[in-house]
Every structure is written in structure tokens, then in C-alpha cells.
Design a protein around this motif. Structure first.
Motif, PDB file in Angstrom:
ATOM      1  N   LYS B   3     -12.040 -55.862   8.352  1.00 28.04           N
ATOM      2  CA  LYS B   3     -11.474 -54.563   8.709  1.00 28.04           C
ATOM      3  C   LYS B   3     -12.478 -53.701   9.456  1.00 28.04           C
ATOM      4  O   LYS B   3     -13.656 -53.704   9.153  1.00 28.04           O
ATOM      5  N   LEU B   4     -11.964 -52.947  10.425  1.00 26.77           N
ATOM      6  CA  LEU B   4     -12.788 -51.972  11.129  1.00 26.77           C
ATOM      7  C   LEU B   4     -12.499 -50.602  10.526  1.00 26.77           C
ATOM      8  O   LEU B   4     -11.353 -50.297  10.205  1.00 26.77           O
ATOM      9  N   LEU B   5     -13.550 -49.788  10.388  1.00 32.08           N
ATOM     10  CA  LEU B   5     -13.360 -48.427   9.888  1.00 32.08           C
ATOM     11  C   LEU B   5     -13.077 -47.523  11.089  1.00 32.08           C
ATOM     12  O   LEU B   5     -13.978 -47.219  11.861  1.00 32.08           O
ATOM     13  N   ALA B 172      -9.970 -45.022   8.198  1.00 33.76           N
ATOM     14  CA  ALA B 172      -9.647 -45.979   7.138  1.00 33.76           C
ATOM     15  C   ALA B 172      -9.846 -47.373   7.719  1.00 33.76           C
ATOM     16  O   ALA B 172      -9.986 -47.541   8.935  1.00 33.76           O
ATOM     17  N   GLY B 173      -9.870 -48.368   6.829  1.00 36.72           N
ATOM     18  CA  GLY B 173     -10.025 -49.744   7.274  1.00 36.72           C
ATOM     19  C   GLY B 173      -8.770 -50.207   8.007  1.00 36.72           C
ATOM     20  O   GLY B 173      -7.657 -49.974   7.558  1.00 36.72           O
TER      21      GLY B 173
END
Lengths: 187, 526
Positions: B3-5, B172-173
Motif C-alpha cells: 500500500k502507498l500512503l 490513508a493506505g
């Protein structure tokens, strides 16, 4: 595990980068993260805040409801007081004690300190002084002081600093790590 | 994939790159700026040859997107809510054309964190009769860009994509999808479709009307609108966009006992709402914005079952929505923390120490002391904060400083001074200056030139390094185009220039020229 954290300060003091480090560490641990921040006009030397929520369960709202914050982490003592309505009954206030005076009617610091003393759980210390000796920024020292209350392993925060500041070079990473260690060991 | 923040804004930007977007043309405006900025900075976008531009204003930006869509490629234009007013013309007409492959992303600012009003863009989408998307979280913000392009291309319509500040500026992720290739160039199959002569427009407007059932069907069936059943039918709840999160926040584990229709896609899903209305005793509408859905559900006469929301002020009509407001509407207990101690004083935003605008305003304030009946007309940007220095009398909308100064001057206000930044001048100041020249208005136009669009974080200013020539080109007498470096040491000279130009009966332009300090620091760091 769930921590709701209000980060606050004055526009331009870099409190949002503290939020980023905690977020990064939490995400690395497979936790859910929501972090809300303010851009635009309010950034210009005014009061600023960021809501940071980390949890092992899904998080719903992007902002913390009033009365629910586990921690208020503030880079400025009067700003810490401004966000008290968010504080949970057993929540902690961790604040820099060094006032940032960019308004004419800034109150007497004794009055602010008296209000901070009334709180059930409060850590107030001069993070800027410690930071100056290390050529670091006060907000990093504050992050170190908040670390025990975050329930995130200290090494995870150091890892996050490494990954966020890595491209700026080893010196920047080391300065910031020294700053959070100094914050942890202060008080 | 890990996941990217990402900010909501950044999730949209990454999705634009991944969904085969070919060009993004925008004008910066809080809270939308970080979308286009992300694409401009993206290495990946560069490698894919994605065009990413800051344009002179929202109108030129959206028209560029319509041009991109003409070639069959996927386009995006982003703006803040008031920017949609600026591009109202291409917006309404892109809907008539049925422009495919265009997402118009508009970031609304409930609570006016950095804006002059709380207008809700969904009214525009409704007016233009096009589908709208309003994601409830960062992951949906990412996914719905893909979905928006599919919808736009399948149904033959631009899509309005609405987000509020809290989604735009909250991280958020986000999990990415496999990237799609860009569309090849294709020409419109119907050669009349982009020619809005009345004879064509009448047919195209009828087409748009005829498409409405398909738009509604898509809202019922796409899966983005959901009917979530509940055990307690005393109340039925409708949420739009992020309001859903504020509802769930009030129940442990997010388990709401009431039936909920979660809306993230418009037109409204008629069947779902009908079911909720039939099954529940009362309806509560939760929206982060103006009562857009509530008005439609309630109807003008408000007959039938009780519908609660912002119209009857069950929830305050102004200000952003939050979990506490929802709790109160549900009759739940709200536990506040300690009150703010009385000792705490306001710390309003202010111009930075050493900001060139401060020096400009100090000269203006000194000169205007002599003219009780004179007025200074301000504009939109950091320099709006000059109000706190007592330097400006008005701020209305982008470009209004010059045109208001002209209007007031023609009624006898003297001196009549406009103060506008270089970015805002490029956005919508030039046409106003042309009006002044044509009418030989007795005004002074101060163009505060700090080299960039500072308020939104330092985007290039469209008129940068061209101001002097633009003013000459518009017909301002070169003898009355004055330039000065706004510094403490030049204060007396600045005052003298202002007095000389006040004495001149005609259009004067004064250009105080000094780079924004924040921008200067950025360059020094590099």
C-alpha cells in the motif's frame, strides 16, 4: 491497538512531517492509518493541526471526534491548549514549552503553564533548546518524547526516519535520529 | 502490491496515471492542488509521456481537456469549487457535447478552510445533467478514477468527480491496480458532435436528456451505491461520500443498526432510495456539503415522511460535517474534552516575516492615510491577508480587484486602487485591465509580482516575466507602468511613485517585484 493523535503547532514549523513519520511506521507494521492535514491559507503563520489515527482495525472518519484523542502532541504551548476539547479523559498532552510569539496579544507564559499544570497527564519541556544543541528541529525531539505513549517500537520510528529522509543523505537521517533519541531521554 | 500512503488528492493523481490518463490540465486551488502537482512531479508519468500542465485559469484548462477528449484520449482537469464557476461555460457545454473520457475533479471546501464560500459542486453536475462520483475514502478515490473513465466512455458523457477538503487532504493506505495503456488517437465518429450550432445543439441536448435513464441505471447497478440493511427501521439513513465514515464512527466496529443507503455515484439511485423510504419511519440525510440530496428527497412541499438533515438544521446548515454532528443528529451522547482555556488567543494566518507584500502594503497604508474617501480593492491570494494590516477594503473573487476599482472609480471614488497578485492577474486580471484602458478609467492597478502562485504552494505564474509587456500590449501608457522592488529601504520611493500615479488621471500600473521568500528558500535548498 488504536491511537488517535492530534498534532498541532504554528504554520511552517513542520509538525506535519512528524505525522508522516508515525504514519509510515504504523503502515510498515501493517496497521491502518488516516492522517488529515491542512493546506492553503491557514498555513501562513497561523494555528495548524493534523489529525493522525493509527489502528490495528479499520478506521472510519479521517478526523478524530472531540473527546477521543489519546495524545495531543504540540510544538507550541498555547496551541496545545487550543485543541483540548479533543482530549480523551485519560489522554496525554505532550508539548514544547517554548512559546512562538508572532502575535501582539500573546498571553503571559505563566498563565499558559498554569493551564497545562491543571491537566491530568501532561509533559511540557523545552524541545527547541535540546534541538538547537543537535542542530535539529524541535518537532523531532517532541516525537521522541511522545514515543513511549505511541505503543510503537522505537526502532520502527528510526526505520521510518531512515526511509523518509534517506534520499536527503546520511547526515540528515543521523541528526533526526539523534533528535528523537534525545527527546525520548529528556524529561 | 504494497500500500502507498496517499492523500485523497494523490490517490486520484496516481489513479489518473494508472488508468491510462494522457493529459491533465488544471489551475491550482486549495484543496485540489496536490492532484496535478503529484502528476507533474511523477517520474512514472513523465516516462509514459503524460502531459501535465498548470494553465492560466480553470476555463483554459477545461477547454484543453475537451480538446484532449476530441482525440479520444483520457483527460483530467482539477480545480477548487469556485474554479468551477470560472469554467462554467465549457463545463455546461462539454455536457451537451457528451464529451467522452473527461473527468472534471472539483474539490469543495466545507467550513471554508481556504475559500470564500461553501458552494457544493454537485448542484453544477445536476444542472449539467451528467453523472457524478463522490468517493467515501482514499481507496475509493483511487478506484473510482478507473470507474469514472469507463463510465464516461461507455455512456458518452463527462463525469464530475467531487471530493471535500477532508478527503483531499487526508492520507490513508491505497492499493494500486495494474496500469492501463493510454488510448490511441481516434477522431469523433459523428463530425457534428463537437459543433454546437443551434441545429446540432438541439439534437445533442435531446440526446443528453435521453441518456438520463442510462445514467440512473448505472447508479443502481455499478455497485458503488449500496443498500446496507439494518435491524432498526425507525430510521433510514442516506449518506453521501465521506459522510458514511462519520456515521460508522459512532458505532462500535462500524455496526450501524439502521438501514443505510451509501451514495458515491449520481444521479441518485431511485430504487434504493424508494426502498429505504418505504421501509423506514423517518429519513436522515448526511452530506458533507449543502443539502443537495436532502432537497431532492424532501421535495419543495416537504410532504410525506419526516426527512431530517441540514434543511431543518437537525445538522447545522453551514460548516463541514463531522462525527459529533452525526452523533447529535442520532441522539447519541457526545463526550467533549476540556474546554479551551480563556487564556488562549487567536493566531490568525499572517504574511510571512520579510514577505514582499508587507512592504507593498506599508506604502499603500501610508499613502491612503491622506485619502479618507479612497479605497483599495483586493483580490485572491496570500495578499488577501493584507486585510489584517488594514490595507485592503474588499476581496470578492479572482480578478475582481481591477474591475471593482474601475466600477467604483467611475462612481467617483478617488483614489481607486486595485491590488492583485501576478498569478491572479494571469488568471483573470488582464481582461479587466483592458476594460480600464478602453474606458480611460482613473485607477491604479498594483500587480504584486512575487514570481509564483504562492498561496497554493508555489506553482508557476502564467504571466511570469511578461507583466510589463502584457500591460503595454493592453494599451497602458508605458510612462505609467512603474516597477519597484518592495524593500524597507525603498519605502520612500514607493510612496512617491504611488503619489505621482494618484496625481495622474488615467490607468496606472505599479509592479512591485520581489520573489516570494518561501519560494526563494526552496531554491536555496536546491
Amino acid at each position: 491497538m488504536k491511537k488517535d493523535i492530534i498534532l498541532c503547532g504554528v504554520g511552517g514549523d513542520g509538525i506535519v512531517s512528524v505525522a508522516k513519520i508515525i504514519s509510515d511506521a504504523a503502515l510498515n507494521l501493517g496497521m491502518y492509518v488516516k492522517q488529515s492535514e491542512i493546506h492553503g491559507m491557514s498555513q501562513r503563520g497561523g494555528s495548524v493541526f493534523s489529525h493522525l489515527r493509527i489502528s490495528s482495525d479499520p478506521i472510519f472518519a479521517d478526523v478524530i471526534p472531540e473527546g477521543k484523542a489519546d495524545i495531543i502532541l504540540s510544538s507550541e504551548p498555547m496551541e496545545a491548549l487550543r485543541y483540548l476539547p479533543f482530549l480523551a479523559p485519560e489522554g496525554w498532552v505532550i508539548t514544547n514549552s517554548d512559546p512562538f510569539i508572532n502575535i501582539k496579544n500573546y498571553p503571559e507564559i505563566e498563565k499558559i503553564n498554569a493551564e497545562l499544570k491543571k491537566l491530568k497527564h501532561c509533559v511540557s519541556f523545552n524541545a527547541n533548546e535540546i534541538a538547537k544543541q543537535l542542530h535539529a528541529r524541535g518537532n523531532m525531539v517532541l516525537l521522541g518524547a511522545a514515543a513511549p505513549y505511541l505503543e510503537i517500537e522505537f526502532a520502527e520510528l528510526e526505520k521510518a526516519i531512515q526511509s523518509i529522509f534517506g534520499r536527503k543523505g546520511e547526515e540528515v537521517v543521523n541528526t533526526n535520529i539523534a533528535a528523537i533519541r534525545a527527546g525520548r531521554d529528556a524529561k | 502490491m504494497s500500500k502507498l500512503l496517499l492523500l485523497g488528492d494523490e490517490a486520484i493523481a496516481q489513479a489518473f496515471i494508472d488508468a491510462g490518463g494522457s493529459a491533465i490540465n488544471s489551475y491550482p486551488g486549495t484543496p485540489s492542488t496536490q492532484i496535478t502537482e503529484y502528476v507533474i512531479k511523477s517520474k512514472e508519468a513523465k516516462e509514459k509521456g503524460v502531459v501535465a500542465n498548470w494553465c492560466a485559469n480553470e476555463k483554459t484548462a477545461l477547454e484543453a481537456s475537451i480538446g484532449v477528449a476530441y482525440t479520444g484520449k483520457r483527460a483530467m482537469t482539477c480545480m477548487k469549487h469556485v474554479g468551477l464557476n470560472v469554467c462554467g461555460d465549457p463545463f455546461m457545454n462539454a455536457a451537451i457535447i457528451g464529451t467522452k473520457g473527461v473527468l472534471i475533479v472539483v474539490a469543495d471546501d466545507p467550513s471554508m478552510f481556504s475559500s470564500q464560500d461553501e458552494q457544493d459542486s454537485r448542484f453544477y453536475g445536476h444542472w449539467a445533467m451528467i453523472p457524478m462520483l463522490e468517493p467515501s475514502n482514499q481507496q475509493e478515490a483511487y478506484d473510482m478514477v478507473f470507474f469514472g473513465y469507463e463510465l464516461s466512455e461507455k455512456l458518452g458523457t463527462p463525469v464530475l468527480y467531487r471530493i471535500p477538503t477532508r478527503l483531499a487532504h487526508s492520507r490513508a493506505g491505497v492499493e494500486r491496480k495494474p496500469a492501463l495503456p493510454q488510448n490511441p488517437i481516434t477522431y469523433p465518429t459523428d463530425p457534428k458532435s463537437f459543433v454546437l450550432l443551434p441545429v446540432n445543439a438541439k439534437r445533442l441536448y435531446r440526446d443528453l436528456i435521453d441518456k438520463q435513464p442510462a445514467f440512473t441505471k448505472a447508479s443502481e447497478e455499478s455497485g458503488y451505491n449500496k443498500y446496507i440493511d439494518g435491524t432498526d427501521k425507525k430510521l433510514g439513513i442516506i449518506t453521501t461520500g465521506i459522510a458514511y465514515n462519520y456515521l460508522l464512527e459512532n458505532f462500535a466496529g462500524g455496526k450501524c443498526p439502521y438501514p443505510v443507503v451509501k451514495i458515491t455515484q449520481y444521479p441518485l439511485p431511485f430504487n434504493m432510495l424508494n426502498k429505504l423510504y418505504d421501509e423506514c419511519d423517518e429519513i436522515l440525510v448526511l452530506e458533507d456539503g449543502q443539502p443537495f440530496v436532502e432537497e431532492q428527497i424532501k421535495g419543495f412541499l416537504g410532504k410525506g415522511k419526516k426527512v431530517m438533515g441540514r434543511l431543518d438544521e437537525t445538522i447545522r446548515r453551514d460548516g463541514e460535517l463531522n462525527a459529533e454532528k452525526v452523533a447529535k443528529a442520532l441522539g447519541l451522547k457526545v463526550e467533549n474534552g476540556p474546554a479551551v482555556p480563556e487564556v488562549v488567543t487567536n493566531r490568525p494566518p499572517a504574511l510571512c516575516q520579510g514577505c514582499p507584500h508587507v512592504d507593498s502594503y506599508e506604502a499603500v497604508v501610508e499613502v491612503m492615510k491622506k485619502y479618507e474617501h479612497g479605497r483599495v480593492f483586493g483580490d485572491i491570494g496570500c495578499y488577501t491577508l493584507g486585510f489584517n494590516m488594514g490595507a485592503i477594503n474588499t476581496t470578492v473573487c479572482m480578478g475582481a480587484s481591477i474591475t471593482m476599482a474601475k466600477g467604483a472609480s467611475e462612481m467617483g471614488i478617488f483614489p481607486s486602487i486595485a491590488v492583485i497578485g501576478d498569478g491572479t492577474f494571469g488568471h483573470s486580471g488582464m481582461t479587466g485591465l483592458l476594460d480600464c484602458v478602453n474606458e480611460k478609467a482613473n485607477v491604479i492597478v498594483m500587480i504584486l509580482d512575487n514570481d509564483i502562485t504562492a498561496m497554493t504552494g508555489g506553482q508557476p505564474s502564467s504571466a511570469n516575466k511578461k507583466l510589463h509587456n502584457i500591460c503595454i500590449g493592453l494599451g497602458v501608457d508605458p510612462a505609467h507602468i512603474r516597477t519597484i522592488e518592495p524593500l524597507k529601504k525603498n519605502h520612500d520611493e514607493f510612496v512617491k511613485i504611488l503619489e505621482e500615479e494618484i496625481a495622474y488621471n488615467g490607468v496606472s500600473v505599479i509592479i512591485p517585484q520581489r520573489t516570494c521568500l518561501v519560494e526563494l528558500k526552496k531554491h536555496l535548498k536546491k
